[in-house]
Design a protein around this motif. Structure first.
Motif, short mmCIF file in Angstrom:
data_model
loop_
_atom_site.label_atom_id
_atom_site.label_comp_id
_atom_site.label_asym_id
_atom_site.label_seq_id
_atom_site.Cartn_x
_atom_site.Cartn_y
_atom_site.Cartn_z
N LEU A 103 0.82 -1.21 0.00
CA LEU A 103 0.00 0.00 0.00
C LEU A 103 0.86 1.26 0.00
CD1 LEU A 103 -2.90 1.13 0.24
CD2 LEU A 103 -2.63 1.00 2.72
N LYS A 104 0.39 2.30 -0.71
CA LYS A 104 1.09 3.58 -0.72
C LYS A 104 0.06 4.72 -0.70
CE LYS A 104 1.52 3.69 -5.80
NZ LYS A 104 2.43 3.86 -6.94
N ASP A 105 0.43 5.80 -0.03
CA ASP A 105 -0.38 7.03 0.03
C ASP A 105 -1.70 6.87 0.78
OD1 ASP A 105 1.61 8.27 -1.41
OD2 ASP A 105 0.61 7.96 -3.34
N VAL A 106 -1.91 5.74 1.44
CA VAL A 106 -3.11 5.55 2.24
C VAL A 106 -2.66 5.37 3.68
CG1 VAL A 106 -5.16 4.14 2.64
CG2 VAL A 106 -4.31 4.46 0.31
N ASN A 107 -3.25 6.18 4.59
CA ASN A 107 -2.83 6.14 5.98
C ASN A 107 -4.00 6.46 6.89
OD1 ASN A 107 -2.96 9.11 6.01
ND2 ASN A 107 -1.08 9.01 4.78
N PRO A 180 -17.43 11.28 1.98
CA PRO A 180 -16.17 11.80 2.50
C PRO A 180 -15.07 10.74 2.55
CG PRO A 180 -17.66 11.36 4.30
CD PRO A 180 -18.42 11.05 3.05
N ALA A 181 -14.82 10.09 1.43
CA ALA A 181 -13.77 9.07 1.36
C ALA A 181 -12.81 9.42 0.22
CB ALA A 181 -14.38 7.69 1.13
N HIS A 182 -11.52 9.19 0.47
CA HIS A 182 -10.51 9.48 -0.55
C HIS A 182 -10.23 8.28 -1.44
CE1 HIS A 182 -8.81 12.70 2.44
NE2 HIS A 182 -9.98 13.03 1.92
N PHE A 183 -10.44 7.08 -0.89
CA PHE A 183 -10.11 5.86 -1.62
C PHE A 183 -11.27 4.86 -1.50
CE2 PHE A 183 -6.20 7.78 -0.10
CZ PHE A 183 -5.42 7.82 -1.25
N VAL A 184 -11.31 3.93 -2.43
CA VAL A 184 -12.32 2.89 -2.41
C VAL A 184 -11.61 1.53 -2.44
CG1 VAL A 184 -12.55 2.93 -4.94
CG2 VAL A 184 -14.38 1.95 -3.52
N ALA A 200 -8.54 -8.10 -5.36
CA ALA A 200 -8.86 -6.92 -4.56
C ALA A 200 -7.90 -5.79 -4.89
CB ALA A 200 -8.77 -7.25 -3.07
N ARG A 201 -8.38 -4.54 -4.70
CA ARG A 201 -7.52 -3.39 -4.95
C ARG A 201 -8.05 -2.17 -4.20
NH1 ARG A 201 -9.46 -5.45 -9.63
NH2 ARG A 201 -11.19 -4.42 -10.69
N ILE A 202 -7.17 -1.24 -3.94
CA ILE A 202 -7.51 0.05 -3.35
C ILE A 202 -7.24 1.11 -4.41
CG2 ILE A 202 -7.03 1.70 -1.50
CD1 ILE A 202 -6.17 -0.59 0.25
N VAL A 210 -4.51 2.94 -9.01
CA VAL A 210 -4.51 1.78 -8.12
C VAL A 210 -3.40 1.96 -7.10
CG1 VAL A 210 -4.20 -0.72 -7.99
CG2 VAL A 210 -5.45 0.28 -9.92
N MET A 211 -3.79 1.93 -5.81
CA MET A 211 -2.83 2.16 -4.74
C MET A 211 -2.29 0.86 -4.14
SD MET A 211 -3.30 5.27 -5.26
CE MET A 211 -2.05 5.88 -4.14
N ALA A 212 -3.03 -0.22 -4.28
CA ALA A 212 -2.58 -1.52 -3.75
C ALA A 212 -3.43 -2.62 -4.39
CB ALA A 212 -2.71 -1.58 -2.23
N THR A 213 -2.85 -3.81 -4.50
CA THR A 213 -3.57 -4.95 -5.07
C THR A 213 -3.29 -6.20 -4.24
OG1 THR A 213 -1.73 -5.51 -6.55
CG2 THR A 213 -3.44 -4.02 -7.41
#
Length: 253
Positions: A103-107, A180-184, A200-202, A210-213
């Motif tokens: 994962l990147k950029d999600v915290n 109010p969500a930045h990612f799905v 699966a993915r973010i 795509v931030m993560a798979t």
């Protein structure tokens, strides 16, 4: 001098007769049973026979153990899984750990929304109980990793009816226009002969990046155990819809 020797020989012969258990008939029968005519070979043959019998018994035991082990190996691993621990949540947990590992950029400052997983060969407009349960399990697992999750199915009020009190809904008219969500977090399911492949993915809502798979495989026995016990409401088509009930706001505004 001859007499003492003769007496000694007679005494020796007499003492040896003490160790003669059974008569000659018994020895002959036992020798015949061993297939030997010479009774002097009975102890040796008996020892060899016992050793052979022991080796055969040991070999048979090892053969049975090998067959049991082989039968366990030949059976699918899923047949030995404890259903209380190896259910859908077990596989979603592994899926989430893989998502978090790349994962990147999600915290903790970037809220995410988790959506139902859909069949890869569908039009993406309908999910299943399995796809919905994967999403529900992901809400739990993602939250455990310290990432805030937005449950967009919460209406913002409690609907009080005779059937119960509800704060969730599947009617899009019950929700606001802004999420109010930045990612799905979501993905697809692909049916195989032995189960379901989960992709699966973010994804970033704004850039669609795509931030993560992650991928995992859910065996048929796990998926079928869920689908076989799915809830089917006993509602006749001609019955009127349940009224909305009294709306009780959840906020002070």
């Amino acid at each position: 001098m001859k007499y003492p020797l003769l007496i000694l020989l007679i005494s020796f012969t007499s003492s040896c007769s003490i160790f003669n258990f059974g008569d000659d008939k018994d020895k002959n029968d036992y020798s015949a049973e061993l297939g030997q005519d010479d009774p002097s070979t009975v102890p040796l043959q008996s020892s060899l026979q016992f050793q052979k019998h022991f080796e055969n018994k040991l070999t048979n035991k090892e053969t049975v153990s090998s067959k049991e082990l082989k039968s366990k190996i030949d059976k699918p691993q899923a047949a030995y899984l404890d259903p209380s621990t190896h259910n859908v949540n077990h596989y979603v947990k592994t899926l989430t750990n893989e998502l978090m590992s790349n994962l990147k950029d999600v915290n903790s400052n970037t809220p995410v929304a988790v959506v139902s997983f859909v069949m890869l060969d569908s039009d993406y407009n309908q999910s299943s109980l399995l796809g919905n349960q994967i999403a529900e399990s992901l809400i739990h697992e993602v939250h455990k990793h310290g990432i805030p999750v937005i449950d967009f199915k919460t209406t913002g009020y409690v609907r009080v009816t005779e059937q119960g009190d509800f704060a969730f809904s599947k009617d899009y008219e019950d929700f606001g226009t802004k999420l109010p969500a930045h990612f799905v977090v979501g993905g697809t399911l692909l049916k195989h002969t032995d189960g379901y492949l989960v992709n699966a993915r973010i994804i970033d809502f704004s850039s669609k990046s795509v931030m993560a798979t992650a991928q995992n495989f859910i065996p048929n026995n796990v998926a079928n155990a869920l689908l076989a016990n799915s809830y089917k409401p006993d509602i006749k088509p001609e019955m009127p819809q349940t009224p909305k009930g009294n709306m009780v706001p959840l906020t002070s505004n």
